[in-house]
Design a protein around this motif. Structure first.
Motif, PDB file in Angstrom:
ATOM      1  N   ASP A   9       0.849  -1.183   0.000  1.00 48.97           N
ATOM      2  CA  ASP A   9       0.000   0.000   0.000  1.00 48.97           C
ATOM      3  C   ASP A   9       0.885   1.233   0.000  1.00 48.97           C
ATOM      4  O   ASP A   9       2.007   1.207   0.494  1.00 48.97           O
ATOM      5  CB  ASP A   9      -0.875  -0.012   1.263  1.00 48.97           C
ATOM      6  CG  ASP A   9      -1.752   1.201   1.348  1.00 48.97           C
ATOM      7  OD1 ASP A   9      -2.547   1.430   0.418  1.00 48.97           O
ATOM      8  OD2 ASP A   9      -1.648   1.932   2.349  1.00 48.97           O
ATOM      9  N   HIS A  49      -6.746  -3.122   2.720  1.00 49.29           N
ATOM     10  CA  HIS A  49      -6.387  -2.254   1.602  1.00 49.29           C
ATOM     11  C   HIS A  49      -7.588  -1.983   0.700  1.00 49.29           C
ATOM     12  O   HIS A  49      -7.840  -0.858   0.296  1.00 49.29           O
ATOM     13  CB  HIS A  49      -5.265  -2.880   0.767  1.00 49.29           C
ATOM     14  CG  HIS A  49      -4.893  -2.076  -0.430  1.00 49.29           C
ATOM     15  ND1 HIS A  49      -5.479  -2.278  -1.659  1.00 49.29           N
ATOM     16  CD2 HIS A  49      -4.022  -1.058  -0.591  1.00 49.29           C
ATOM     17  CE1 HIS A  49      -4.973  -1.423  -2.518  1.00 49.29           C
ATOM     18  NE2 HIS A  49      -4.087  -0.667  -1.901  1.00 49.29           N
ATOM     19  N   LYS A  53      -8.903   1.375   3.468  1.00 53.29           N
ATOM     20  CA  LYS A  53      -7.962   2.309   2.842  1.00 53.29           C
ATOM     21  C   LYS A  53      -8.571   2.973   1.608  1.00 53.29           C
ATOM     22  O   LYS A  53      -8.435   4.175   1.406  1.00 53.29           O
ATOM     23  CB  LYS A  53      -6.676   1.558   2.482  1.00 53.29           C
ATOM     24  CG  LYS A  53      -5.624   2.408   1.853  1.00 53.29           C
ATOM     25  CD  LYS A  53      -4.951   3.306   2.868  1.00 53.29           C
ATOM     26  CE  LYS A  53      -3.977   4.173   2.137  1.00 53.29           C
ATOM     27  NZ  LYS A  53      -2.873   4.647   2.749  1.00 53.29           N
TER      28      LYS A  53
END
Length: 81
Positions: A9, A49, A53
């Motif tokens: 990431d 992720h 995110k």
């Protein structure tokens, strides 16, 4: 059970797709630099992720508060001095 990290990431959003779409060479260069900067990488599990995110990046700000009740988003008006 601890989930293993399977995704690299970017801590700071690179915006490479948007930069390429814009055709702005300077923006593309900045985005590529962020994309490949290993200091900008962190390991995340795929679920985090692809959910948490991505939500933060699409909203443009982080939601929630610390244990002290301080907003996590550094741009929140409560954190401005």
């Amino acid at each position: 059970m601890i989930a293993s990290s399977r995704v690299v990431d970017h801590k700071i959003r690179h915006g490479l797709k948007d930069a390429i779409k814009s055709g702005n060479k300077a923006a593309i260069a900045r985005a590529q630099k962020l994309f490949w900067d290993q200091g900008n990488w962190q390991a995340l599990c795929k679920v985090h992720h692809d959910s948490t995110k991505q939500r933060v990046e699409k909203r443009g700000h982080e939601i929630g508060c610390s244990e002290q009740g301080i907003p996590l988003d550094p741009g929140h008006h409560w954190t401005q001095g």
